[in-house]
Every structure is written in structure tokens, then in C-alpha cells.
Design a protein around this motif. Structure first.
Motif, mmCIF file in Angstrom:
data_model
loop_
_atom_site.group_PDB
_atom_site.id
_atom_site.type_symbol
_atom_site.label_atom_id
_atom_site.label_comp_id
_atom_site.label_asym_id
_atom_site.label_seq_id
_atom_site.Cartn_x
_atom_site.Cartn_y
_atom_site.Cartn_z
ATOM 1 N N HIS A 126 0.846 -1.202 0.000
ATOM 2 C CA HIS A 126 0.000 0.000 0.000
ATOM 3 C C HIS A 126 0.875 1.243 0.000
ATOM 4 C CE1 HIS A 126 0.971 0.271 4.250
ATOM 5 N NE2 HIS A 126 0.599 -0.979 4.387
ATOM 6 N N HIS A 183 -2.790 -2.668 -6.089
ATOM 7 C CA HIS A 183 -1.621 -1.879 -5.714
ATOM 8 C C HIS A 183 -0.426 -2.314 -6.545
ATOM 9 C CE1 HIS A 183 1.244 0.364 -3.317
ATOM 10 N NE2 HIS A 183 2.007 -0.707 -3.355
ATOM 11 N N LYS A 194 -6.754 1.174 -0.550
ATOM 12 C CA LYS A 194 -6.648 0.838 0.873
ATOM 13 C C LYS A 194 -6.869 2.089 1.733
ATOM 14 C CE LYS A 194 -4.316 -1.762 4.252
ATOM 15 N NZ LYS A 194 -3.615 -2.988 4.496
#
Ligand SMILES: Nc1ncnc2c1ncn2[C@@H]1O[C@H](COP(=O)(O)OP(=O)(O)OP(=O)(O)O)[C@@H](O)[C@H]1O
Ligand SMILES: [Mg+2]
Length: 232
Positions: A126, A183, A194
Motif C-alpha cells: 500500500h 496496488h 486501501k
């Protein structure tokens, strides 16, 4: 006639500071020292800030090189995380005694607001925007500000779509539809999925603004920031 004045007191905010603002392509010394003065001024007024810094060009150069050398995605992400921590240390250098010297490597390590926490990425998978949303949740911040290289959230990437329309406000559910689900190390995105999910789940008041000192200050203190509010 009564005049409406927003006086923000004892603010507790997390700032997601784009690596693009701090160092892209060159290290932006003028911004960093101006930012340190702003943070010191805010703290003298009783406000508290935690900062999560992104990786900028250095991160993307290393990620790109490692990818071409055959490294897997999480390895590339780890290189990017190292770059975010270098940028975090530059902010710490500018903040002197106002900041904790150590860059936390996880959100769990962060306990309080006494000094300014400055951190970068944590683990692969992330962006630092998601780290900032996690930190805002952990510290029960009342505001998350994302300072980046565009002046807000658009209906599409404004660098690729000249017709993209800027939102003054966008519902978090709509924002979730705009962002990429997958991602990838070094992605250039206004927020990642996220981050948006954490913002939604924890109802974190969020503003996205251009990474200029006056706009960051306005976003923090309730002034005119010309950015986008994410409605939660
Ligand atoms: N819907 C959108 N609205 C606004 N910007 C978008 C959108 N989709 C993609 N972008 C892109 O996101 C970019 C901002 O994110 P980017 O990751 O490049 O910078 P940053 O997060 O400030 O810095 P860093 O990732 O290096 O820490 C913009 O320059 C823009 O091109
Ligand atoms: Mg980014």
C-alpha cells in the motif's frame, strides 16, 4: 450581522505529505524549511501534527530500476519504503527538537503526539497515504490532510485527461470507484484503494490539497484551501 470565523483549537491532525512535494525531482529545501516553520508555529498554538512522507522520484527511480532487474513487486515496494524513510528524515532534520528522531517502521509503534511523529512507508502492499489513514485511526486524529502535486481530486487523472473535472467535495463511496483496486509499487494515484477504505471505515475527515504551505495551513486550520473534501 454576525461574521462566521473558524477558530480551530488543539487540532490533532495527520498529514500525508507527498514525496512529490518534498523531493521531486530535486529535494525542495525551501518547502522543507518553510514546512518546519509552519509546524513549529502550529505547535506553539497548541495544535499537534503527525506526518507521513511519500517517496517521490527517488522511490520511483529505484523501483523502476529494480523492476527492470527482475525484482518481484514486494521487493520493489521495499525499496520505495526506504526512500520514504529518507524523505522522513529530511523533515526530521528540519524540525529539530520538535520531532521524534526515530522514524517508526510501523503504525503500532506510534503512541502519542507529544512531539511530531514523522514516518514513511511500513510494509509492501500500500501507499504512504494508506499509512497516513492508519495512523489517523490509531491516533484518533480529527483530520487527515493529503498534500500532493495537484490541487484536489478530479473525475480522472488530470495529467492524462485535460477534460477531467475537479471536485470541491466527493463522497467516499464515489472516490472508491475512482481509485485503482490493484496496488503496484510506485503507483501515482491521488489515494489508493486501501487508504480510501480506511477513511470510509473510520469516518476520517479528509482533505486533499495542493502541497503549498498556505494551502496546507488553510486545510489544517479551517481556511480556504481550494482542494477537495472527502465526505465520510
Ligand atoms: N482522479 C485523480 N485526481 C487527481 N489526481 C489524480 C487522479 N488520478 C490520478 N491522479 C494523479 O495522482 C498524482 C498525485 O499522486 P502521486 O502519487 O504522483 O504524488 P504524491 O502522492 O504527492 O507523491 P508520492 O507518491 O511520491 O509520495 C497526480 O499528479 C495525478 O497525476
Ligand atoms: Mg503518491
Amino acid at each position: 450581522m454576525q461574521c462566521k470565523v473558524n477558530v480551530v483549537r488543539d487540532l490533532r491532525a495527520v498529514l500525508s505529505l507527498g514525496g512529490s512535494v518534498v523531493a521531486s525531482p530535486e529535494i525542495n529545501l525551501e518547502f522543507i524549511s518553510g514546512f518546519a516553520s509552519l509546524v513549529k508555529r502550529l505547535r506553539r498554538k497548541g495544535h499537534r501534527l503527525a506526518v507521513v512522507v511519500g517517496g517521490g522520484k527517488v522511490a520511483r527511480d529505484y523501483i523502476g530500476a529494480a523492476r527492470r532487474l527482475g525484482a518481484e513487486e514486494s521487493f520493489c515496494d521495499e525499496l520505495g519504503i526506504l526512500a520514504t524513510r529518507m524523505n522522513a528524515r529530511l523533515i526530521i532534520a528540519a524540525l529539530g527538537g520538535e520531532a521524534y528522531r526515530r522514524v517508526p517502521e510501523s503504525v503500532e509503534e506510534v503512541k502519542e503526539w507529544e512531539k511530531v511523529v514523522v514516518m514513511g512507508g511500513t510494509v509492501p502492499g500500500h501507499t504512504t497515504d494508506a499509512v497516513a489513514a492508519m495512523l489517523a485511526t490509531k491516533l484518533k486524529a480529527e483530520l487527515l490532510v493529503n498534500a500532493t502535486n495537484v490541487d484536489g481530486i478530479y473525475s480522472a487523472d488530470p495529467k492524462k485527461n485535460p477534460d477531467a473535472k475537479k471536485y470541491d467535495r466527493i463522497a467516499v463511496e464515489e472516490l472508491l470507484k475512482l481509485v485503482d483496486r490493484e496496488h503496484k509499487a510506485g503507483i501515482s494515484a491521488i489515494l489508493d484503494a486501501k487508504a480510501v477504505r480506511i477513511i470510509e471505515e473510520n469516518r476520517i475527515r479528509t482533505l486533499v490539497v495542493k502541497g503549498e504551505l498556505s494551502r496546507i495551513e488553510a486545510a489544517l486550520l479551517g481556511g480556504e484551501h481550494f482542494g477537495t473534501e472527502v465526505v465520510v
